[in-house]
Design a protein around this motif. Structure first.
Motif, PDB file in Angstrom:
ATOM      1  N   THR A  17     -13.684  -3.155  -6.546  1.00 47.55           N
ATOM      2  CA  THR A  17     -12.654  -4.160  -6.762  1.00 47.55           C
ATOM      3  C   THR A  17     -11.870  -3.831  -8.026  1.00 47.55           C
ATOM      4  OG1 THR A  17     -13.877  -5.732  -8.162  1.00 47.55           O
ATOM      5  CG2 THR A  17     -14.204  -5.895  -5.789  1.00 47.55           C
ATOM      6  N   TRP A  18     -10.639  -4.251  -8.031  1.00 50.69           N
ATOM      7  CA  TRP A  18      -9.808  -4.187  -9.237  1.00 50.69           C
ATOM      8  C   TRP A  18      -9.466  -5.630  -9.579  1.00 50.69           C
ATOM      9  CZ3 TRP A  18      -9.849  -0.814  -5.274  1.00 50.69           C
ATOM     10  CH2 TRP A  18      -9.985   0.542  -5.581  1.00 50.69           C
TER      11      TRP A  18
ATOM     12  N   THR B 195      -6.822  -5.502 -16.210  1.00 48.10           N
ATOM     13  CA  THR B 195      -7.318  -5.186 -14.873  1.00 48.10           C
ATOM     14  C   THR B 195      -8.434  -4.172 -15.018  1.00 48.10           C
ATOM     15  OG1 THR B 195      -5.163  -5.599 -13.848  1.00 48.10           O
ATOM     16  CG2 THR B 195      -6.735  -4.255 -12.609  1.00 48.10           C
TER      17      THR B 195
ATOM     18  N   HIS C 203      -8.503  -9.668   4.359  1.00 48.49           N
ATOM     19  CA  HIS C 203      -8.424  -8.278   4.798  1.00 48.49           C
ATOM     20  C   HIS C 203      -7.916  -8.251   6.239  1.00 48.49           C
ATOM     21  CE1 HIS C 203     -11.558  -8.458   1.686  1.00 48.49           C
ATOM     22  NE2 HIS C 203     -11.296  -7.192   1.427  1.00 48.49           N
TER      23      HIS C 203
ATOM     24  N   GLY D 207      -9.360  -2.380   3.032  1.00 46.83           N
ATOM     25  CA  GLY D 207      -9.292  -3.151   1.797  1.00 46.83           C
ATOM     26  C   GLY D 207      -8.358  -4.325   1.914  1.00 46.83           C
ATOM     27  N   GLY D 208      -8.291  -5.090   0.855  1.00 47.17           N
ATOM     28  CA  GLY D 208      -7.442  -6.270   0.821  1.00 47.17           C
ATOM     29  C   GLY D 208      -7.528  -6.906  -0.541  1.00 47.17           C
ATOM     30  N   GLY D 209      -7.738  -8.208  -0.565  1.00 46.59           N
ATOM     31  CA  GLY D 209      -7.854  -8.923  -1.832  1.00 46.59           C
ATOM     32  C   GLY D 209      -7.176 -10.264  -1.775  1.00 46.59           C
TER      33      GLY D 209
ATOM     34  N   ARG E  45      -3.953 -12.769  -2.102  1.00 54.16           N
ATOM     35  CA  ARG E  45      -2.554 -12.620  -1.684  1.00 54.16           C
ATOM     36  C   ARG E  45      -1.666 -12.605  -2.925  1.00 54.16           C
ATOM     37  NH1 ARG E  45      -2.461 -10.083   2.960  1.00 54.16           N
ATOM     38  NH2 ARG E  45      -3.282 -11.279   4.723  1.00 54.16           N
TER      39      ARG E  45
ATOM     40  N   GLN F 124      -5.854 -11.776 -10.124  1.00 52.43           N
ATOM     41  CA  GLN F 124      -5.682 -11.001  -8.899  1.00 52.43           C
ATOM     42  C   GLN F 124      -6.948 -10.202  -8.627  1.00 52.43           C
ATOM     43  OE1 GLN F 124      -2.358  -8.218  -8.893  1.00 52.43           O
ATOM     44  NE2 GLN F 124      -2.121  -8.432  -6.681  1.00 52.43           N
TER      45      GLN F 124
ATOM     46  N   LYS G 108      -8.029  -6.881  -5.986  1.00 54.14           N
ATOM     47  CA  LYS G 108      -7.798  -5.912  -4.917  1.00 54.14           C
ATOM     48  C   LYS G 108      -9.147  -5.285  -4.583  1.00 54.14           C
ATOM     49  CE  LYS G 108      -3.060  -4.816  -6.356  1.00 54.14           C
ATOM     50  NZ  LYS G 108      -2.118  -3.737  -6.778  1.00 54.14           N
ATOM     51  N   THR G 109      -9.358  -4.978  -3.298  1.00 56.04           N
ATOM     52  CA  THR G 109     -10.672  -4.516  -2.886  1.00 56.04           C
ATOM     53  C   THR G 109     -10.593  -3.268  -2.014  1.00 56.04           C
ATOM     54  OG1 THR G 109     -10.740  -5.814  -0.839  1.00 56.04           O
ATOM     55  CG2 THR G 109     -11.508  -6.906  -2.846  1.00 56.04           C
ATOM     56  N   HIS G 110     -11.673  -2.499  -2.044  1.00 58.02           N
ATOM     57  CA  HIS G 110     -11.871  -1.401  -1.099  1.00 58.02           C
ATOM     58  C   HIS G 110     -13.308  -1.462  -0.628  1.00 58.02           C
ATOM     59  CE1 HIS G 110     -11.891   2.501   0.831  1.00 58.02           C
ATOM     60  NE2 HIS G 110     -12.992   2.785   0.168  1.00 58.02           N
TER      61      HIS G 110
END
Length: 203
Positions: free
Chosen positions: A40-41, A53, A155, A166-168, A170, A193, A195-197
């Protein structure tokens, strides 16, 4: 976690994958538990300190119920995050570790929704939404914070489990984070925020 099925429906499901070679696009597998690599970020603002971040790496463990149908377009799947352990180092906050907050008494869970992102297209992604209750340890600040309102991650997925996708959140959000030593006090940080992988199975 229980769902109702028509008699014989489970026999029409694909076996639950446990390796990359077993993943099948637009196919509903039987329920199971997946321990997957996870990155994740996370963008966090600590009030009075700053915003950064930070890349967090580790794993998560997800329980999947059997889907409600064998058909990719029609089916939905209940999911629950049983475990999360990701960590990294922020240039602003130092070491950061995120985990599931079991003590809040609210499950981290979600749903692979019925239907697809593009209605009428069977070979189309499905929406997977997870609502998480997490704890963030920022040991150099030092502070441990948690969210009272869910962190909503979304996702678009083409297979289950969604390895390689990935996703995270919105975009930017404003999830308030509270100090575990003063949980009824004002928020001390904001999750801005995520963000994911989603990686492959842990060995």
């Amino acid at each position: 976690m229980t769902l109702a099925y028509e008699v014989g429906a489970r026999s029409a499901l694909a076996p639950s994958p446990s390796a990359l070679s077993e993943l099948r696009l637009f196919t509903m597998p039987e329920g199971g538990i997946d321990r997957l690599n996870f990155v994740t970020w996370d963008t966090i603002e600590v009030l009075g300190v700053g915003e950064d971040t930070v890349k967090l790496t580790g794993h998560y463990r997800i329980q999947r119920a059997d889907p409600t149908a064998a058909d990719w377009s029609e089916a939905s799947v209940e999911i629950a995050m049983l475990e999360l352990d990701v960590s990294g180092v922020s240039a602003t906050f130092g070491p950061v570790r995120a985990s599931v907050n079991y003590s809040i008494g609210k499950p981290s869970r979600g749903l692979v929704s019925p239907g697809t992102i593009y209605p009428g297209l069977p070979d189309s992604p499905k929406m997977c939404t997870m609502e998480g209750y997490m704890q963030f340890e920022l040991s150099a600040v030092p502070i441990v914070v948690f969210n009272k309102e869910p962190i909503v991650l979304q996702h678009n997925i083409t297979h289950i489990p969604p390895v390689g996708q990935g996703g995270g959140t919105r975009g930017r959000v404003g999830v308030e984070l509270f100090d575990t030593s003063n949980p009824d006090g004002p928020p001390v940080a904001i999750l801005r925020q995520v963000k994911t992988h989603i990686g492959a199975w842990q060995t």
